[in-house]
Design an enzyme around this catalytic site. Sequence first.
Site, PDB file in Angstrom:
ATOM      1  N   HIS A 135      61.634 -31.614  86.636  1.00 32.07           N
ATOM      2  CA  HIS A 135      62.319 -30.354  86.320  1.00 32.07           C
ATOM      3  C   HIS A 135      63.714 -30.244  86.934  1.00 32.07           C
ATOM      4  O   HIS A 135      64.461 -29.322  86.585  1.00 32.07           O
ATOM      5  CB  HIS A 135      61.487 -29.161  86.800  1.00 32.07           C
ATOM      6  N   GLY A 143      61.321 -25.750  89.390  1.00 29.73           N
ATOM      7  CA  GLY A 143      59.937 -26.195  89.275  1.00 29.73           C
ATOM      8  C   GLY A 143      59.479 -27.090  90.396  1.00 29.73           C
ATOM      9  O   GLY A 143      58.830 -28.107  90.148  1.00 29.73           O
ATOM     10  N   HIS A 172      53.356 -29.622  82.307  1.00 23.21           N
ATOM     11  CA  HIS A 172      54.632 -28.940  82.096  1.00 23.21           C
ATOM     12  C   HIS A 172      55.621 -29.884  81.411  1.00 23.21           C
ATOM     13  O   HIS A 172      55.672 -31.081  81.719  1.00 23.21           O
ATOM     14  CB  HIS A 172      55.214 -28.474  83.434  1.00 23.21           C
ATOM     15  N   ASP A 259      48.066 -32.138  86.590  1.00 19.80           N
ATOM     16  CA  ASP A 259      47.818 -30.720  86.351  1.00 19.80           C
ATOM     17  C   ASP A 259      47.338 -30.414  84.940  1.00 19.80           C
ATOM     18  O   ASP A 259      47.178 -29.250  84.574  1.00 19.80           O
ATOM     19  CB  ASP A 259      49.046 -29.878  86.698  1.00 19.80           C
TER      20      ASP A 259
END
Length: 382
Positions: A135, A143, A172, A259
Amino acid sequence: MAEQFALIYSSRFSQYSYGDFHPFKVDRYRLTYELMDHCGLLTVPQMVQVECPEADEAALETFHRPDYLKTLASFSADDDVHANFFYGLGDVENPVFKGLYDWARLMCGGTLEAARQVCEFKARAAFSMAGGWHHAHAARASGFSYINDSVVAINALLEQGKRVVYVDLDAHHGDGVQEAFYTTDQVMTISIHENGKDFYPYSGFVDEVGEGAGYGYSINIPLVPHSDDLIFEQAFSRIVLPLIESYRPDILVTQLGADFMRTDPLTRLEGTTSFMEYAARQFLATGIPWVAVGGGGYHRLNVARAWTLLWATMIGHPVADALPENFLPTVTSLGEETLLLRDPPHLASPDDFSRAQQHLDKTCSYLERQIFPLFHLRAGGV
């Protein structure tokens, strides 16, 4: 000559902390390393363990602006309270702490070393678990990411004349990496992630396909919440693998955040450790020199289990389904109850799966119509 695999690690990771109440826990690296050790994965003859070096500023400046780096270094010099929201520094998401710049350089140096092990020392694959901060932008932290190690390492590969495919499996969207290479055809970025419609970083939509010379080289496969392993694997087989084969990169760089797993506290996907093993097998099967980095994952035991299975698959060393008995006291100390290294099979509920399948079919159809012809690909086959 037997294939060799490199693990990039440092005990210095544990010297830093984002804060007791921050969701990113640095001790997940130590947990992963200890679990690998208990599983007998650190003494196999086909591996070499390499100390994580610190990246120098010349490498960082191939992507990051000098003014941003200067501010990051200055803020990291002491324990005083610092903030500069123009650079994304000092808020709850991206806290500033003493030694932060050293931590960021260490993390980035690990990814550079992984690339070096693959390119210069001809390792079949290398894994730097502390990397994957996708990020970070050229002059802004975001992030939990301060330095974009993947971009810096890919820039080093480009300087050597390499063509690179970057595949991001974090829940993400890999927005910082996509942004860095959005206008070039020397890097193809592919990201499978939770839909950014109402999820950080609110990007990574299917129609973000690159610009100029980079048109068609930015690929996004957004998934709706509750997508499970079957949805992941379809996205992988229908889109990711055909594009890798068609592009024919010299180096494969992958970000493997943990994640996407169903018990991660910050995401809404329903993946299991099975997908991590599946992806690792597929990456190996391409035969392309492979640089792997970590990334997200906010349930520490999930991270340790997923990356241990990644490393076991990478080096071809079988491991049992259960956690080693001598690791169970650590599990208890974390307040966890699982006894399993591998998750049992899990399927999303029928309604959730139906929604996920419909969304995936629509996404894949768009990419097969708009992108596949650019690479002489047809839906369902080369």
